[in-house]
Design a protein around this motif. Structure first.
Motif, PDB file in Angstrom:
ATOM      1  N   ARG A 193       0.934  -1.196   0.096  1.00  0.00           N
ATOM      2  CA  ARG A 193      -0.127  -0.086  -0.169  1.00  0.00           C
ATOM      3  C   ARG A 193       1.001   1.308  -0.007  1.00  0.00           C
TER       4      ARG A 193
ATOM      5  N   SER B 179      -1.140  -5.008  -4.348  1.00  0.00           N
ATOM      6  CA  SER B 179      -0.916  -3.474  -4.429  1.00  0.00           C
ATOM      7  C   SER B 179      -1.926  -2.761  -4.467  1.00  0.00           C
ATOM      8  N   ASN B 180      -1.898  -1.685  -3.377  1.00  0.00           N
ATOM      9  CA  ASN B 180      -2.780  -0.617  -3.318  1.00  0.00           C
ATOM     10  C   ASN B 180      -4.394  -1.456  -2.916  1.00  0.00           C
ATOM     11  N   GLY B 181      -4.058  -2.365  -2.111  1.00  0.00           N
ATOM     12  CA  GLY B 181      -5.279  -3.178  -1.502  1.00  0.00           C
ATOM     13  C   GLY B 181      -5.893  -3.881  -2.611  1.00  0.00           C
TER      14      GLY B 181
ATOM     15  N   THR C  97       6.131   1.010  -5.669  1.00  0.00           N
ATOM     16  CA  THR C  97       5.462   0.356  -4.444  1.00  0.00           C
ATOM     17  C   THR C  97       6.904  -0.150  -3.660  1.00  0.00           C
TER      18      THR C  97
END
Length: 197
Positions: A42, A90-92, A53
Motif C-alpha cells: 500500500r 498492490s494498493n489493496g 511501491t
C-alpha cells in the motif's frame, strides 16, 4: 588419523534464526511477514515516470531475514491471501484476476525472488558484507523484472513489455536495492552490538 570433512563452510547468517525456532514461532513469523508485505503493497512513492511501491523491497527483505525456505513460504502465503480475496495486493487489490492479468508474472516471481535472496543471504550475501547485500537485493529486483516482463510479453509483445514493465522500474529497483542492503547492514550492526545474556 584426521577425519576429512567435505561440507563446504557457510557463513550461517540468519538474522532472526527462524530455522531453529519452534513451529508456532515460525507460523507467527509467516503471518507477520504477510502483514508486512500487505502494508508495503500500500506504500507508493511518487517517482517519474511511474510511482514505485515497496512490494519488492519487502519481498527481498523477507527472503534475507527469513532464509530461502521460510521466505518463499511467507510470500506464497501472502499470494494465497490475495487470491482468496483479502486486500493484500498492490494498493489493496485482491482476487484471482490479478494473477492472470499484466501483473501475474510479477506476483509469481515474488516467492522465487525471496528464495533466491534468502539463499544468497545464507551464503554471505547479507548485512555482514554491504556490497554483496546490495548485489543480492539488485539480483532479486532484476529477477522480478525479468519474470514479470516475460509474462507481460505474452500479453502485449516483447518491446512493449520492456517499455512498460521494465524501463520505468529500473531506478526504483536500484534505490530499493540500496535501501534493502542498508537495512540489512543496520540490523547486523545492531545485533552485533546487542549485549548477550
Amino acid at each position: 588419523m584426521t577425519e576429512i570433512s567435505y561440507a563446504s563452510p557457510r557463513p550461517g547468517f540468519s538474522p532472526l534464526a527462524l530455522d531453529s525456532r519452534s513451529l508456532p514461532v515460525r507460523l507467527a513469523a509467516v503471518l507477520l511477514g504477510t502483514l508486512v508485505l500487505a502494508l508495503a503493497s500500500r506504500i507508493s512513492v511518487p517517482m517519474v515516470p511511474v510511482p514505485v511501491t515497496m512490494q519488492t523491497l519487502a519481498v527481498t527483505l523477507i527472503g534475507a531475514f527469513y532464509g530461502w525456505r521460510l521466505g518463499a513460504l511467507t510470500i506464497i502465503a501472502w499470494l494465497i491471501e490475495g487470491a482468496a480475496g483479502l486486500p493484500v495486493l498492490s494498493n489493496g487489490a485482491a482476487g484471482l484476476a490479478h494473477f492472470a492479468g499484466p501483473t501475474g508474472g510479477y506476483l509469481f516471481a515474488f516467492p522465487i525472488v525471496a528464495a533466491m535472496v534468502g539463499w544468497l543471504a545464507e551464503r554471505g550475501w547479507n548485512g555482514r558484507n554491504l556490497p554483496l547485500a546490495f548485489a543480492a537485493m539488485l539480483l532479486g529486483n532484476a529477477l522480478c523484472l525479468v519474470i514479470g516482463a516475460a509474462w507481460l510479453a505474452t500479453l502485449i509483445g516483447f518491446e512493449r513489455a520492456l517499455l512498460a514493465g521494465v524501463a520505468p522500474f529500473l531506478l526504483g529497483g536500484l534505490l530499493k536495492s540500496a535501501l534493502g542492503a542498508a537495512i540489512l547492514r543496520a540490523f547486523t550492526r545492531q545485533k552485533a552490538q546487542a549485549p548477550t545474556a
